[in-house]
Design a protein around this motif. Structure first.
Motif, PDB file in Angstrom:
ATOM      1  N   GLY A 110       0.786  -1.226   0.000  1.00 51.73           N
ATOM      2  CA  GLY A 110       0.000   0.000   0.000  1.00 51.73           C
ATOM      3  C   GLY A 110       0.818   1.276   0.000  1.00 51.73           C
ATOM      4  O   GLY A 110       0.256   2.368   0.113  1.00 51.73           O
ATOM      5  N   LYS A 111       2.140   1.162  -0.165  1.00 51.69           N
ATOM      6  CA  LYS A 111       3.002   2.351  -0.122  1.00 51.69           C
ATOM      7  C   LYS A 111       3.488   2.722  -1.521  1.00 51.69           C
ATOM      8  O   LYS A 111       3.756   1.838  -2.341  1.00 51.69           O
ATOM      9  CB  LYS A 111       4.202   2.112   0.798  1.00 51.69           C
ATOM     10  N   ARG A 112       3.600   4.012  -1.754  1.00 45.77           N
ATOM     11  CA  ARG A 112       4.075   4.507  -3.047  1.00 45.77           C
ATOM     12  C   ARG A 112       5.467   5.122  -2.882  1.00 45.77           C
ATOM     13  O   ARG A 112       5.729   5.861  -1.934  1.00 45.77           O
ATOM     14  CB  ARG A 112       3.108   5.537  -3.615  1.00 45.77           C
ATOM     15  N   VAL A 113       6.335   4.818  -3.831  1.00 48.73           N
ATOM     16  CA  VAL A 113       7.703   5.339  -3.819  1.00 48.73           C
ATOM     17  C   VAL A 113       8.015   5.951  -5.176  1.00 48.73           C
ATOM     18  O   VAL A 113       7.660   5.375  -6.210  1.00 48.73           O
ATOM     19  CB  VAL A 113       8.730   4.217  -3.531  1.00 48.73           C
ATOM     20  N   MET A 114       8.646   7.115  -5.165  1.00 46.80           N
ATOM     21  CA  MET A 114       9.170   7.679  -6.404  1.00 46.80           C
ATOM     22  C   MET A 114      10.682   7.484  -6.418  1.00 46.80           C
ATOM     23  O   MET A 114      11.370   7.768  -5.430  1.00 46.80           O
ATOM     24  CB  MET A 114       8.839   9.165  -6.534  1.00 46.80           C
ATOM     25  N   VAL A 115      11.186   6.990  -7.537  1.00 45.19           N
ATOM     26  CA  VAL A 115      12.628   6.877  -7.740  1.00 45.19           C
ATOM     27  C   VAL A 115      13.003   7.813  -8.876  1.00 45.19           C
ATOM     28  O   VAL A 115      12.582   7.621 -10.017  1.00 45.19           O
ATOM     29  CB  VAL A 115      13.050   5.429  -8.082  1.00 45.19           C
ATOM     30  N   GLU A 116      13.762   8.850  -8.551  1.00 43.02           N
ATOM     31  CA  GLU A 116      14.203   9.811  -9.561  1.00 43.02           C
ATOM     32  C   GLU A 116      15.644   9.489  -9.956  1.00 43.02           C
ATOM     33  O   GLU A 116      16.532   9.444  -9.101  1.00 43.02           O
ATOM     34  CB  GLU A 116      14.125  11.241  -9.022  1.00 43.02           C
ATOM     35  N   GLY A 137      19.025   3.330 -10.655  1.00 42.32           N
ATOM     36  CA  GLY A 137      17.655   3.797 -10.491  1.00 42.32           C
ATOM     37  C   GLY A 137      16.632   2.807 -11.022  1.00 42.32           C
ATOM     38  O   GLY A 137      15.638   2.496 -10.352  1.00 42.32           O
ATOM     39  N   PHE A 138      16.885   2.299 -12.231  1.00 41.97           N
ATOM     40  CA  PHE A 138      15.929   1.369 -12.834  1.00 41.97           C
ATOM     41  C   PHE A 138      15.860   0.071 -12.035  1.00 41.97           C
ATOM     42  O   PHE A 138      14.770  -0.453 -11.766  1.00 41.97           O
ATOM     43  CB  PHE A 138      16.314   1.073 -14.283  1.00 41.97           C
ATOM     44  N   SER A 139      17.017  -0.459 -11.635  1.00 44.02           N
ATOM     45  CA  SER A 139      17.032  -1.708 -10.872  1.00 44.02           C
ATOM     46  C   SER A 139      16.338  -1.534  -9.523  1.00 44.02           C
ATOM     47  O   SER A 139      15.556  -2.390  -9.106  1.00 44.02           O
ATOM     48  CB  SER A 139      18.471  -2.188 -10.664  1.00 44.02           C
ATOM     49  N   LEU A 140      16.616  -0.416  -8.847  1.00 46.71           N
ATOM     50  CA  LEU A 140      15.964  -0.181  -7.562  1.00 46.71           C
ATOM     51  C   LEU A 140      14.448  -0.110  -7.735  1.00 46.71           C
ATOM     52  O   LEU A 140      13.686  -0.637  -6.900  1.00 46.71           O
ATOM     53  CB  LEU A 140      16.486   1.101  -6.925  1.00 46.71           C
ATOM     54  N   LEU A 144      11.898  -2.536  -5.770  1.00 52.26           N
ATOM     55  CA  LEU A 144      10.833  -1.998  -4.923  1.00 52.26           C
ATOM     56  C   LEU A 144       9.459  -2.483  -5.382  1.00 52.26           C
ATOM     57  O   LEU A 144       8.589  -2.794  -4.565  1.00 52.26           O
ATOM     58  CB  LEU A 144      10.889  -0.468  -4.919  1.00 52.26           C
ATOM     59  N   THR A 145       9.266  -2.551  -6.698  1.00 51.04           N
ATOM     60  CA  THR A 145       8.006  -3.080  -7.228  1.00 51.04           C
ATOM     61  C   THR A 145       7.812  -4.527  -6.782  1.00 51.04           C
ATOM     62  O   THR A 145       6.727  -4.914  -6.332  1.00 51.04           O
ATOM     63  CB  THR A 145       7.987  -2.981  -8.763  1.00 51.04           C
ATOM     64  N   ALA A 146       8.877  -5.322  -6.896  1.00 50.28           N
ATOM     65  CA  ALA A 146       8.809  -6.727  -6.480  1.00 50.28           C
ATOM     66  C   ALA A 146       8.560  -6.856  -4.983  1.00 50.28           C
ATOM     67  O   ALA A 146       7.990  -7.850  -4.522  1.00 50.28           O
ATOM     68  CB  ALA A 146      10.096  -7.454  -6.862  1.00 50.28           C
ATOM     69  N   SER A 524      17.321  -1.804   1.932  1.00 44.42           N
ATOM     70  CA  SER A 524      18.681  -1.243   1.910  1.00 44.42           C
ATOM     71  C   SER A 524      18.931  -0.354   0.705  1.00 44.42           C
ATOM     72  O   SER A 524      20.017   0.219   0.589  1.00 44.42           O
ATOM     73  CB  SER A 524      19.713  -2.381   1.918  1.00 44.42           C
ATOM     74  N   HIS A 525      17.984  -0.280  -0.222  1.00 46.85           N
ATOM     75  CA  HIS A 525      18.146   0.479  -1.466  1.00 46.85           C
ATOM     76  C   HIS A 525      19.413   0.035  -2.205  1.00 46.85           C
ATOM     77  O   HIS A 525      20.170   0.857  -2.723  1.00 46.85           O
ATOM     78  CB  HIS A 525      18.218   1.988  -1.190  1.00 46.85           C
TER      79      HIS A 525
END
Length: 588
Positions: A110-116, A137-140, A144-146, A524-525
């Protein structure tokens, strides 16, 4: 291993008449030189047992073995209780968990994350540093989606400012109407060519002014080219039609070039922000900060914030003439991003040379009372070097991303052909494989290292089929697919096995770690956690492959079981590599 944690809690209760919480039970992975899969450190319980750590470990171990069916054996080494889990448990994990279609599919949190990430300048092409940025960025975002997050992939394009005007001015002065079509250059390369030309001509003017008697500082300010570039920036901000037309034209060339590079790199974005649209937004926040007493004005009307009590310094947030500085724009853009998406976390993938900037940015937003400021995170990464040394873009010696990727395809071609891995392939199939291996080598090499660390990228080392590399893992996947194809494996059937060899058990153990590894990497990003996990899994599979015959197994049932274990390994390798943005070939 929740069942072990719960059993330890019961053991402490029954053996030592003390209640402990599950969170106080610390399990570790057993070191390779000892028997077992899980280790409990017994030192914390010696106060309860009033016995030494070895005797305490023995008592807990005896209790676990007697009362928990999944525990087969234990051993105690000093203060460490090493627990061996029964084969029946691991077989159950394989049949009831790993082989399921929803294995490692983590439900939404239920959480939303933006990766810039990416954040290119429109005055030059992407370079090696941008490659690490984009891949991280793309891998993270994939990880996060997974891990159950709703992810927005954002790109803030730096499309305005004096650096953009330098390319524009050089093209106007020296370009003679050159276009990407007439020159045969990608649009971003063409803009970069004129950025370099500006710098060379500017340096020449500085030298001439110094020879005429000016100081170096005076010459830098008085050189006609820099004055004209500054005038062009003023014209741009005033909306001068001629300058705006040139800006739109050259940016259009660059965006087309960027899109081609992104496609080759295999990265994408959900949302683009443009500095030309956001650079004025922060002024409202500056006014808000003045009203709240967070900022203060100096006598020259410039606006500042005093962060000395926080261990930093005073920071300018608006110039005396009312124009923005970088932090002004970033304050406004941060608010805009939150207004657009209301995300729980906003991650900035930016090099570590900007560490101080982001400390200041996040702290200011917290002092302004922005509730979402606690969710801001700077994924700081180190520079990438090549054996030849550091990159210098303004001198035209930048390691260009397109050239680097092209070189990787050629290196992959040479090493793949030398290894004899394309026998029977058609030309189109070969080209696709070289692309897959070349990009896999590049991505894996840059992602396997912790983001915070600086790294030295060696293209030849990255395409080693036997090393800690992407191609090694890709080849492992292709090897498994080849075995399954030759054996006519039936994925719909399941096959049980009464006993497990040590290497078979070890392989299942590695497979069971995948969901927790995804969660750890997301928390851990760090894509490096996934990269190193999948390498260890591939190594373990290869050990299994060399030690245990599949096609000539002692029985058909054992053969099918080992094929099933192979299929599960291929599935997890493919999923893990996908989280790194890396394709795995079906055959090599």
């Amino acid at each position: 291993m929740n069942f072990i944690i719960e059993a330890v809690v019961r053991a402490i209760k029954e053996l030592y008449q003390t209640d402990i919480a599950a969170k106080d039970v610390n399990l570790q992975e057993t070191r390779k030189e000892f028997e077992g899969q899980v280790t409990l450190v017994t030192f914390p319980y010696t106060k309860l047992s009033r016995k030494g750590p070895e005797q305490t470990g023995t008592e807990i171990g005896e209790y676990l073995k007697a009362n928990v069916g999944e525990i087969a054996a234990y051993n105690v080494i000093k203060g460490f209780l090493n627990i061996s889990i029964a084969n029946s448990y691991w077989l159950g994990q394989l049949n009831n968990n790993i082989l399921r279609d929803d294995f490692a599919v983590i439900p939404s949190n239920g959480k939303r994350v933006m990766v810039e990430y990416s954040s290119p300048n429109t005055n030059k092409p992407l370079h090696l540093g941008h490659v690490r940025n984009n891949l991280l960025g793309f891998s993270l975002a994939q990880i996060l989606t997974a891990a159950g997050y709703d992810v927005v992939k954002a790109n803030l394009v730096n499309d305005r400012g004096i650096h953009i005007c330098k390319s524009m001015l050089a093209w106007r002065e020296f370009g003679n109407g050159e276009t990407p079509e007439s020159s045969g250059l990608k649009g971003d390369h063409l803009a970069g060519k004129y950025y370099v030309w500006f710098d060379k001509a500017y340096k020449q003017q500085i030298t001439e002014l110094i020879e005429e008697g000016q100081t170096e500082e005076e010459a830098k300010k008085n050189a006609p080219l820099i004055k004209e570039a500054q005038r062009m920036l003023q014209q741009w901000e005033a909306g001068d039609s001629e300058v705006m037309n040139l800006w739109n034209t050259m940016n259009g060339w660059v965006y087309e070039g960027f899109d081609a590079t992104y496609k080759t790199m295999g990265v994408s974005f959900d949302k683009y922000y443009y500095e030309s649209n956001t650079y004025l937004l922060g002024k409202d926040i500056v006014e808000e900060g003045l009203e709240k007493g967070v900022f203060f004005k100096k006598e020259d009307s410039s606006v500042w914030i005093d962060l000395t009590e926080d261990g930093l310094d005073q920071k300018l947030v608006l110039r005396a003439d009312g124009t923005s500085v970088y932090i002004t724009q970033d304050l406004g853009t941060a608010q805009l991003k939150y207004d657009d998406y209301q995300m729980d976390e906003s991650i900035y993938v930016v090099g570590n040379e900007q560490d101080y900037h982001f400390k200041v940015l996040f702290l200011i937003l917290q002092k302004l009372g922005k509730s979402w400021a606690q969710g801001l995170y700077h994924l700081s990464y180190g520079m990438v070097d090549l054996p030849s040394g550091k990159m210098k873009s303004r001198e035209g010696t930048v390691v260009d991303a397109d050239d680097l990727m092209s070189d990787m395809f050629e290196t992959a071609k040479q090493q793949t052909e030398a290894a004899g891995k394309v026998d029977g392939f058609g030309e189109d199939e070969k080209d696709k494989l070289y692309h897959t291996i070349g990009m896999g080598a590049l991505k894996y090499f840059l992602l396997k290292v912790d983001p915070k660390k600086r790294l030295l990228f060696d293209p030849n080392e990255s395409v080693d089929f036997q090393g800690h590399t992407g191609p090694f893992i890709q080849y492992t996947h292709a090897r498994i697919k080849s075995v399954l194809s030759r054996a006519g494996y039936n994925a719909a059937a399941t096959h049980t096995q009464a006993e497990l060899d040590a290497i078979e058990r070890d392989l299942i153990v590695w497979l069971t770690k995948f969901p927790d590894t995804i969660t750890e990497a997301a928390t851990s990003h760090s894509p490096a956690i996934i990269a190193n996990y999948v390498y260890e899994l591939a190594k373990t599979y290869n050990k299994f492959y060399h030690e245990k015959s599949i096609m000539q197994a002692e029985s058909e049932s054992l053969k099918q079981f080992r094929l099933m274990l192979s299929a599960a390994s291929a599935k997890v390798i493919s999923k893990a590599m996908n989280l790194l943005g890396i394709e795995v070939p079906e055959r090599m």
